[in-house]
Motif scaffolding. Structure first.
Motif, PDB file in Angstrom:
ATOM      1  N   GLY A 682      81.432  12.982  85.215  1.00 67.37           N
ATOM      2  CA  GLY A 682      80.066  12.547  85.463  1.00 67.37           C
ATOM      3  C   GLY A 682      79.017  13.338  84.722  1.00 67.37           C
ATOM      4  N   ASN A 683      79.435  14.215  83.795  1.00 67.98           N
ATOM      5  CA  ASN A 683      78.482  15.028  83.043  1.00 67.98           C
ATOM      6  C   ASN A 683      78.045  14.292  81.782  1.00 67.98           C
ATOM      7  N   THR A 684      76.745  14.249  81.551  1.00 69.14           N
ATOM      8  CA  THR A 684      76.226  13.625  80.339  1.00 69.14           C
ATOM      9  C   THR A 684      76.556  14.509  79.144  1.00 69.14           C
ATOM     10  N   THR A 685      77.278  13.960  78.177  1.00 70.52           N
ATOM     11  CA  THR A 685      77.687  14.722  77.001  1.00 70.52           C
ATOM     12  C   THR A 685      76.864  14.381  75.771  1.00 70.52           C
ATOM     13  N   GLY A 686      76.106  13.304  75.819  1.00 67.89           N
ATOM     14  CA  GLY A 686      75.290  12.904  74.680  1.00 67.89           C
ATOM     15  C   GLY A 686      74.793  11.490  74.875  1.00 67.89           C
ATOM     16  N   CYS A 687      74.325  10.889  73.800  1.00 69.73           N
ATOM     17  CA  CYS A 687      73.840   9.513  73.857  1.00 69.73           C
ATOM     18  C   CYS A 687      73.737   8.984  72.438  1.00 69.73           C
ATOM     19  N   ALA A 688      73.760   7.664  72.309  1.00 69.45           N
ATOM     20  CA  ALA A 688      73.534   7.000  71.030  1.00 69.45           C
ATOM     21  C   ALA A 688      72.142   6.392  71.065  1.00 69.45           C
ATOM     22  N   LEU A 689      71.352   6.657  70.035  1.00 73.47           N
ATOM     23  CA  LEU A 689      69.966   6.201  69.997  1.00 73.47           C
ATOM     24  C   LEU A 689      69.803   5.114  68.940  1.00 73.47           C
ATOM     25  N   ASN A 690      69.190   4.014  69.339  1.00 67.78           N
ATOM     26  CA  ASN A 690      68.935   2.900  68.425  1.00 67.78           C
ATOM     27  C   ASN A 690      67.439   2.626  68.417  1.00 67.78           C
ATOM     28  N   PRO A 691      66.690   3.227  67.470  1.00 66.75           N
ATOM     29  CA  PRO A 691      65.239   3.005  67.453  1.00 66.75           C
ATOM     30  C   PRO A 691      64.913   1.542  67.228  1.00 66.75           C
ATOM     31  N   ILE A 692      63.812   1.098  67.808  1.00 65.96           N
ATOM     32  CA  ILE A 692      63.426  -0.308  67.752  1.00 65.96           C
ATOM     33  C   ILE A 692      62.297  -0.451  66.737  1.00 65.96           C
ATOM     34  N   PHE A 693      62.540  -1.254  65.701  1.00 60.37           N
ATOM     35  CA  PHE A 693      61.544  -1.453  64.659  1.00 60.37           C
ATOM     36  C   PHE A 693      61.028  -2.885  64.699  1.00 60.37           C
ATOM     37  N   ALA A 694      59.835  -3.081  64.162  1.00 64.65           N
ATOM     38  CA  ALA A 694      59.287  -4.426  64.041  1.00 64.65           C
ATOM     39  C   ALA A 694      60.235  -5.269  63.191  1.00 64.65           C
ATOM     40  N   PRO A 695      60.427  -6.548  63.535  1.00 62.43           N
ATOM     41  CA  PRO A 695      61.399  -7.384  62.817  1.00 62.43           C
ATOM     42  C   PRO A 695      61.212  -7.325  61.305  1.00 62.43           C
ATOM     43  N   GLY A 696      62.318  -7.065  60.595  1.00 70.35           N
ATOM     44  CA  GLY A 696      62.295  -7.060  59.149  1.00 70.35           C
ATOM     45  C   GLY A 696      61.686  -5.833  58.510  1.00 70.35           C
ATOM     46  N   THR A 697      61.387  -4.789  59.316  1.00 70.31           N
ATOM     47  CA  THR A 697      60.741  -3.589  58.779  1.00 70.31           C
ATOM     48  C   THR A 697      61.448  -2.349  59.303  1.00 70.31           C
ATOM     49  N   GLN A 698      60.971  -1.194  58.847  1.00 70.15           N
ATOM     50  CA  GLN A 698      61.372   0.085  59.404  1.00 70.15           C
ATOM     51  C   GLN A 698      60.177   0.754  60.061  1.00 70.15           C
ATOM     52  N   ASP A 699      59.202  -0.064  60.507  1.00 70.22           N
ATOM     53  CA  ASP A 699      58.008   0.430  61.184  1.00 70.22           C
ATOM     54  C   ASP A 699      58.182   0.326  62.696  1.00 70.22           C
ATOM     55  N   TYR A 700      57.567   1.245  63.427  1.00 69.89           N
ATOM     56  CA  TYR A 700      57.618   1.184  64.888  1.00 69.89           C
ATOM     57  C   TYR A 700      57.026  -0.133  65.379  1.00 69.89           C
ATOM     58  N   TRP A 701      57.602  -0.650  66.466  1.00 72.59           N
ATOM     59  CA  TRP A 701      57.245  -1.990  66.947  1.00 72.59           C
ATOM     60  C   TRP A 701      56.227  -1.884  68.071  1.00 72.59           C
ATOM     61  N   VAL A 702      55.006  -2.246  67.777  1.00 71.77           N
ATOM     62  CA  VAL A 702      53.928  -2.251  68.763  1.00 71.77           C
ATOM     63  C   VAL A 702      53.446  -3.687  68.928  1.00 71.77           C
ATOM     64  N   THR A 703      53.455  -4.187  70.172  1.00 69.60           N
ATOM     65  CA  THR A 703      52.962  -5.531  70.457  1.00 69.60           C
ATOM     66  C   THR A 703      51.722  -5.437  71.344  1.00 69.60           C
ATOM     67  N   ARG A 704      51.099  -6.569  71.581  1.00 63.57           N
ATOM     68  CA  ARG A 704      49.895  -6.601  72.422  1.00 63.57           C
ATOM     69  C   ARG A 704      50.048  -7.685  73.483  1.00 63.57           C
ATOM     70  N   ASP A 705      49.780  -7.305  74.724  1.00 63.10           N
ATOM     71  CA  ASP A 705      49.788  -8.246  75.856  1.00 63.10           C
ATOM     72  C   ASP A 705      51.135  -8.953  75.982  1.00 63.10           C
ATOM     73  N   THR A 706      52.228  -8.268  75.691  1.00 61.94           N
ATOM     74  CA  THR A 706      53.560  -8.867  75.748  1.00 61.94           C
ATOM     75  C   THR A 706      54.445  -8.009  76.637  1.00 61.94           C
ATOM     76  N   SER A 707      54.689  -8.451  77.848  1.00 60.08           N
ATOM     77  CA  SER A 707      55.429  -7.638  78.813  1.00 60.08           C
ATOM     78  C   SER A 707      56.906  -7.988  78.897  1.00 60.08           C
ATOM     79  N   SER A 708      57.411  -8.821  77.968  1.00 58.49           N
ATOM     80  CA  SER A 708      58.847  -9.102  77.965  1.00 58.49           C
ATOM     81  C   SER A 708      59.603  -7.841  77.595  1.00 58.49           C
ATOM     82  N   TYR A 709      60.840  -7.753  78.050  1.00 59.82           N
ATOM     83  CA  TYR A 709      61.653  -6.546  77.840  1.00 59.82           C
ATOM     84  C   TYR A 709      61.937  -6.333  76.359  1.00 59.82           C
TER      85      TYR A 709
END
Length: 709
Positions: A682-709
């Motif tokens: 039950g000990n956390t040994t690490g994690c895999a990270l998958n950053p979320i980028f805007a579709p088709g880019t390598q830019d951070y994904w910022v939306t407005r007024d969109t509360s979908s997961y």
């Protein structure tokens, strides 16, 4: 009572009302994939706010998830892709624009890279010879187009042995010419111009004097990463049977450029060591290889293998990832006082269109001049090899019981006399360097934060006395230095690292528009919120299945919002959140909530003490404040006490995060998906990270007024 002859919903159950409004009758119980709507069960066909394409129609799922609405009609020049009309700017794959070879993404919406083919010409989506690239037999001159350097690099990486100490750098055989031809490419070509005899070759090529063409292979030893170029075969060769040479230039542990001088020779005024006090059989070799690009040779191991001052140059990485690194000769890694630092994968400042690279190795302890303090400061395998050394104090190294790990929300004692017990001290001084959020706070314009004034994520108490203490809020590596001024006029100093660790998953958020300087530089403080969702359970943000200020700082009974059992109450000690954790310690929980803090730079922090193996969580940052003013948030992800990701730090700042509006409105930055790695105990040994980028880019994904997961 109900409205006569009406149908209505209560929860996910459909009811009807009789003709006089006196009797309600249950009509249906909607299933897990249905939604009760106007008294009927409607199937859920999409995720709320999900965008997609229906022919030339860009459409979006309605807020209930029961159907799509068209938002615009796309054209042939701007077809519908990923739910929006996107202008085509290039032909997918490789194509020529003049003499530029252009690489385009598969959608044709983004130029990924471009290069000038000179001195060759661009034709048919490749750089070819000036004569059109046809030999006497009519076959294509494939050897000319062979990316020799890339294939050679892969061969080098494939031959690297696990211990990375011996590297086979033999180049692979060149592929045969299509349609036949001599073993020496293009020796039989009909050529009509001077070619490279007039224009120098570029890249991993050489000028063939007979043909005037730039052919794959080396033209000088400077291209061979420490080896030499055989000017007959035009292949890179290496001495000692193809093994990368150990570097013998300059002082021990350097590449001759002075990046590391662990075996101090006294050139900077430091005490000269006495070699006979450190037996040869005890000495640790620096282990430096000849200068090279480490990624080309597959040496992506967090070490500076060629001792050139850069760790893992040209090694692939994902933007925001964090790894441990050592800024010193690889042979001195984890020897004596030496400890790892951390480096973050960032976008190259000078080449923003290029893939991300590992940034500088920050923190940690590198080899230093030897000091009479009971510690192997230069990390060469011996301590205090100084003539007449009798330590008056002793400094701690890794694993010293005097410097145990700390925990967030705890007080950490600093006992100066554990390190200097003498009675001739006239002044004591403690200094502390914090983590990425602290570096951000200190870099703000006009920042007034100090370790002592409580404006950082930690507070130093009694920093001018022998007995001091640290109050930690966050996880991370903290560099602590003790300076003791003696009556003799000398100074005794020690530097070490305190690891502050906590189990499970910890996510922290900090931003610029808060604290003492917010009013002056940002027009006031902004309320930014941290959210954590569980993939497969959280379908929308701002719901009971979303861990944030409305759900994560109040006591639940014995299970948290995702069914995890409560943690021991001892896990909720310290400042905590505004809620009172006194009976149960929620798991997960928000234990720091910064609404509009103006007296100190306060982060937000979410903890999940005992995640399950394979569970996936998504981090989201919300601009809650009703004022539309820009902010630059930064997120750190810790798994099992180790910093695994930093997102939003310079130079990769978040853009477009400037709209407020309360729950469900304003700017929302979906940061990263975190997949937990947990052992059988039950000990956390690490994690895999998958950053979320805007579709088709390598830019951070910022939306407005969109509360979908």
């Amino acid at each position: 009572m109900c409205e006569p002859e009406s149908r209505f919903c209560r929860g996910n159950v459909a009811y009807s009302c009789d003709s006089i409004g006196a009797v309600m009758t249950q009509v249906d119980v909607c299933g897990s994939e249905e939604l009760c709507l106007d008294g009927s069960c409607a199937p859920i066909v999409c995720t709320a706010d999900q965008a997609d394409c229906d022919g030339d129609q860009a459409r979006v799922c309605n807020g209930l998830g029961t159907g799509y609405s068209s938002i615009e009609t796309c054209t042939e020049e701007a077809p519908c892709l990923n739910g929006r009309c996107q202008v085509l700017v290039c032909e997918p794959g490789l194509a020529c624009r003049g003499n530029l070879l252009v690489s385009c993404n598969s959608d044709g919406t983004q130029i990924l890279d471009q290069q000038d083919c000179a001195p060759l010409v661009c034709s048919g989506g490749q750089c070819v010879g000036v004569d059109g690239g046809v030999d006497r037999d009519g076959g294509r001159r494939d050897a000319l187009f062979w990316d020799h350097r890339v294939d050679w690099d892969h061969a080098v990486a494939d031959r690297a042995t696990p211990d990375r100490s011996r590297i086979d750098l033999a180049a692979p055989e060149r592929p045969p010419l299509e349609g036949g031809g001599s073993d020496r490419p293009h020796a039989d070509l009909d050529l009509v111009d001077a070619g490279c005899r007039a224009v120098p070759c570029v890249g991993f090529t050489y000028c063939d004097e007979e043909s005037g063409l730039c052919l794959p292979g080396c033209g000088s030893s400077s291209q061979c990463g420490g080896g030499y170029c055989d000017l007959v075969t035009h292949r890179c060769e290496f001495s000692d049977g193809g093994i990368a040479q150990r570097d013998t230039a300059g002082l021990p542990g350097t590449d001759g450029a002075g990046h590391y001088t662990p075996d101090s020779a006294g050139v900077d005024g430091s005490t000269v060591i006495v070699p006979e006090l450190c037996p040869v059989e005890q000495q640790v070799s620096p282990g430096c290889l000849a200068p090279m690009d480490e990624g080309v040779y597959g040496l992506c191991d967090g070490l500076d293998n060629d001792c050139d001052g850069a760790v893992d140059e040209k090694c692939p990485c994902r933007k925001g990832a964090v790894q441990r690194c050592f800024a010193g000769p690889p042979g001195r890694h984890n020897v004596g006082a030496c400890q790892d630092g951390l480096q973050t994968c960032v976008t190259p400042i000078a080449q923003p269109m290029q893939p991300p690279v590992w940034g500088p190795c920050l923190g940690g302890i590198s080899p230093r001049a030897e000091v009479c303090d009971g510690l192997d400061n230069d990390c060469n395998g011996c301590s205090d090899e100084i003539e007449g050394c009798v330590p008056v104090g002793t400094c701690p190294g890794p694993g010293d019981p005097r410097v145990p790990d700390g925990r967030p929300f705890s007080s950490y004692p600093l006992h100066g006399r554990d390190f200097y017990p003498g009675d001739n001290a006239v002044a004591w001084r403690w200094t502390v360097t914090g983590t990425p959020c602290d570096r951000m706070f200190l870099a703000l314009p006009g920042s007034t934060a100090t370790p002592e004034n409580g404006q950082l994520s930690f507070t130093l108490h009694n920093g001018s006395s022998a007995e001091a203490a640290l109050d930690f809020t966050l996880s991370g590596d903290y560099t602590v230095t003790l300076d003791v001024d003696l009556a003799s006029g000398q100074r005794f100093s020690c530097t070490w690292i305190v690891h502050v660790r906590a189990p499970g998953l910890r996510v922290e958020l900090c931003w610029d528009a808060t604290g003492p300087t917010a009013q002056r530089y940002f027009g006031g403080t902004l309320d930014i919120d941290l959210h954590l969702g569980k993939t497969g359970t959280t379908s929308r943000w701002f719901t009971p299945a979303d861990c944030y200020y409305a759900t994560g700082q109040w006591e639940y009974e014995q299970t948290g919002i995702w069914g995890y059992p409560a943690s021991p109450i001892a896990s909720c000690t310290g400042p905590g959140a505004r809620g009172a954790f006194s009976h149960y310690c929620p798991n997960p929980r928000l234990d720091i909530d910064n609404i509009s803090e103006s007296t100190q730079y306060v982060p937000e922090n979410i903890n999940l003490d005992v995640p399950r193996a394979g569970d996936i969580f998504r981090v989201m940052v919300h601009h809650y404040d009703f004022d539309d003013r820009p902010a630059k948030p930064l997120v750190n992800v810790y798994c099992g006490g180790e910093l695994r990701g930093t997102y939003g730090a310079a130079p990769d700042l978040v853009s477009g995060f400037g709209y407020g509006g309360g729950d469900g409105q304003g700017s929302m930055w979906r940061v990263v998906d975190v997949t937990m790695q947990v052992d059988a105990a039950g000990n956390t040994t690490g994690c895999a990270l998958n950053p979320i980028f805007a579709p088709g880019t390598q830019d951070y994904w910022v939306t407005r007024d969109t509360s979908s997961y």
